[in-house]
Design an enzyme around this catalytic site. Structure first.
Site, PDB file in Angstrom:
ATOM      1  N   CYS A   2       0.833  -1.218   0.000  1.00  0.00           N
ATOM      2  CA  CYS A   2       0.000   0.000   0.000  1.00  0.00           C
ATOM      3  C   CYS A   2       0.867   1.267   0.000  1.00  0.00           C
ATOM      4  O   CYS A   2       2.070   1.217   0.285  1.00  0.00           O
ATOM      5  CB  CYS A   2      -0.980  -0.024   1.180  1.00  0.00           C
ATOM      6  SG  CYS A   2      -0.296   0.539   2.747  1.00  0.00           S
ATOM      7  N   CYS A   5       2.742   1.973   3.252  1.00  0.00           N
ATOM      8  CA  CYS A   5       3.874   1.056   3.449  1.00  0.00           C
ATOM      9  C   CYS A   5       5.062   1.555   2.626  1.00  0.00           C
ATOM     10  O   CYS A   5       6.205   1.530   3.089  1.00  0.00           O
ATOM     11  CB  CYS A   5       3.504  -0.366   3.041  1.00  0.00           C
ATOM     12  SG  CYS A   5       2.563  -1.257   4.300  1.00  0.00           S
ATOM     13  N   ASP A  28       0.058  15.680   5.279  1.00  0.00           N
ATOM     14  CA  ASP A  28      -0.937  15.164   4.332  1.00  0.00           C
ATOM     15  C   ASP A  28      -0.768  15.879   2.987  1.00  0.00           C
ATOM     16  O   ASP A  28      -0.555  17.089   2.927  1.00  0.00           O
ATOM     17  CB  ASP A  28      -2.359  15.405   4.890  1.00  0.00           C
ATOM     18  CG  ASP A  28      -3.415  14.614   4.135  1.00  0.00           C
ATOM     19  OD1 ASP A  28      -3.990  13.696   4.729  1.00  0.00           O
ATOM     20  OD2 ASP A  28      -3.666  14.935   2.947  1.00  0.00           O
ATOM     21  N   HIS A  95      -4.004   5.129  10.007  1.00  0.00           N
ATOM     22  CA  HIS A  95      -3.400   6.448  10.131  1.00  0.00           C
ATOM     23  C   HIS A  95      -4.312   7.356  10.919  1.00  0.00           C
ATOM     24  O   HIS A  95      -5.539   7.242  10.841  1.00  0.00           O
ATOM     25  CB  HIS A  95      -3.092   7.064   8.756  1.00  0.00           C
ATOM     26  CG  HIS A  95      -4.269   7.128   7.833  1.00  0.00           C
ATOM     27  ND1 HIS A  95      -4.742   6.029   7.153  1.00  0.00           N
ATOM     28  CD2 HIS A  95      -5.074   8.174   7.483  1.00  0.00           C
ATOM     29  CE1 HIS A  95      -5.779   6.385   6.414  1.00  0.00           C
ATOM     30  NE2 HIS A  95      -6.014   7.674   6.602  1.00  0.00           N
TER      31      HIS A  95
HETATM   32  P1  DGP Z   1      -8.317   8.705   4.706  1.00  0.00           P
HETATM   33  O1  DGP Z   1      -9.494   9.232   3.960  1.00  0.00           O
HETATM   34  O2  DGP Z   1      -8.507   8.789   6.208  1.00  0.00           O
HETATM   35  O3  DGP Z   1      -7.892   7.335   4.250  1.00  0.00           O
HETATM   36  O4  DGP Z   1      -7.138   9.728   4.397  1.00  0.00           O
HETATM   37  C1  DGP Z   1      -6.094   9.463   3.547  1.00  0.00           C
HETATM   38  C2  DGP Z   1      -5.268  10.717   3.481  1.00  0.00           C
HETATM   39  O5  DGP Z   1      -4.013  10.395   2.910  1.00  0.00           O
HETATM   40  C3  DGP Z   1      -5.864  11.834   2.642  1.00  0.00           C
HETATM   41  O6  DGP Z   1      -6.085  12.978   3.471  1.00  0.00           O
HETATM   42  C4  DGP Z   1      -4.814  12.140   1.577  1.00  0.00           C
HETATM   43  C5  DGP Z   1      -3.585  11.461   2.118  1.00  0.00           C
HETATM   44  N1  DGP Z   1      -2.713  10.882   1.114  1.00  0.00           N
HETATM   45  C6  DGP Z   1      -3.056   9.991   0.147  1.00  0.00           C
HETATM   46  N2  DGP Z   1      -1.980   9.649  -0.559  1.00  0.00           N
HETATM   47  C7  DGP Z   1      -0.933  10.328  -0.031  1.00  0.00           C
HETATM   48  C8  DGP Z   1       0.465  10.382  -0.333  1.00  0.00           C
HETATM   49  O7  DGP Z   1       0.972   9.721  -1.249  1.00  0.00           O
HETATM   50  N3  DGP Z   1       1.227  11.200   0.437  1.00  0.00           N
HETATM   51  C9  DGP Z   1       0.707  11.934   1.464  1.00  0.00           C
HETATM   52  N4  DGP Z   1       1.540  12.696   2.158  1.00  0.00           N
HETATM   53  N5  DGP Z   1      -0.597  11.898   1.783  1.00  0.00           N
HETATM   54  C10 DGP Z   1      -1.395  11.109   1.042  1.00  0.00           C
END
Ligand code: DGP
Length: 118
Positions: A2, A5, A28, A95
């Site tokens: 994922c 990971c 984020d 997370h």
């Molecule tokens: P959730 O909806 O709780 O699964 O939130 C996932 C969060 O992860 C969302 O706010 C955007 C963030 N996110 C997704 N892909 C990436 C990434 O590749 N890098 C970072 N820093 N954040 C990411």
């Protein structure tokens, strides 16, 4: 493997805030608050529902440390774990969203509101 990971293994870049052997905190990619940090265990755990109490016992002080490093322990913050489909979880790796830097409005928690400024 994922996305989180891959971030934990350094195979994908992230804007890191804090890291130890077991946990990582990074910004984020799509912030919904002035401070929006994601905190993950490096080991793959699908979501909060499947997190063990042993893991959470170690993760809790790490989260508190992140909040302190960013001075959010002084101003306050919101901690969110979206869990599963109805919880709006998009990345299937445990997370916590650590949100702060503004007086957060509870009404902005609705999914359709996630991209509005807080
Ligand atoms: P959730 O909806 O709780 O699964 O939130 C996932 C969060 O992860 C969302 O706010 C955007 C963030 N996110 C997704 N892909 C990436 C990434 O590749 N890098 C970072 N820093 N954040 C990411």
């Amino acid at each position: 493997m994922c996305i989180f990971c891959k971030i934990a293994k350094g195979e994908l870049p992230s804007n890191k805030v804090l890291e130890d052997d077991e946990f990582m905190a990074f910004h984020d990619i799509n912030p919904i608050a002035p401070v929006h940090i994601l905190i993950i265990p490096k080991v793959h755990v699908e979501n909060f529902q499947s997190a063990s109490s042993e893991l959470m016992a170690k993760m809790t002080p790490f989260i508190q440390r992140v909040a302190k490093e960013l001075c959010l322990d002084q101003t306050g913050y919101r901690l969110i774990a979206n869990n599963g489909k109805d919880g709006g979880q998009e990345v299937p790796h445990l997370h916590f969203h650590l949100l702060g830097g503004a007086r957060l409005k509870w009404t902005h928690l609705a999914k359709d509101d996630t991209h509005k400024s807080l």
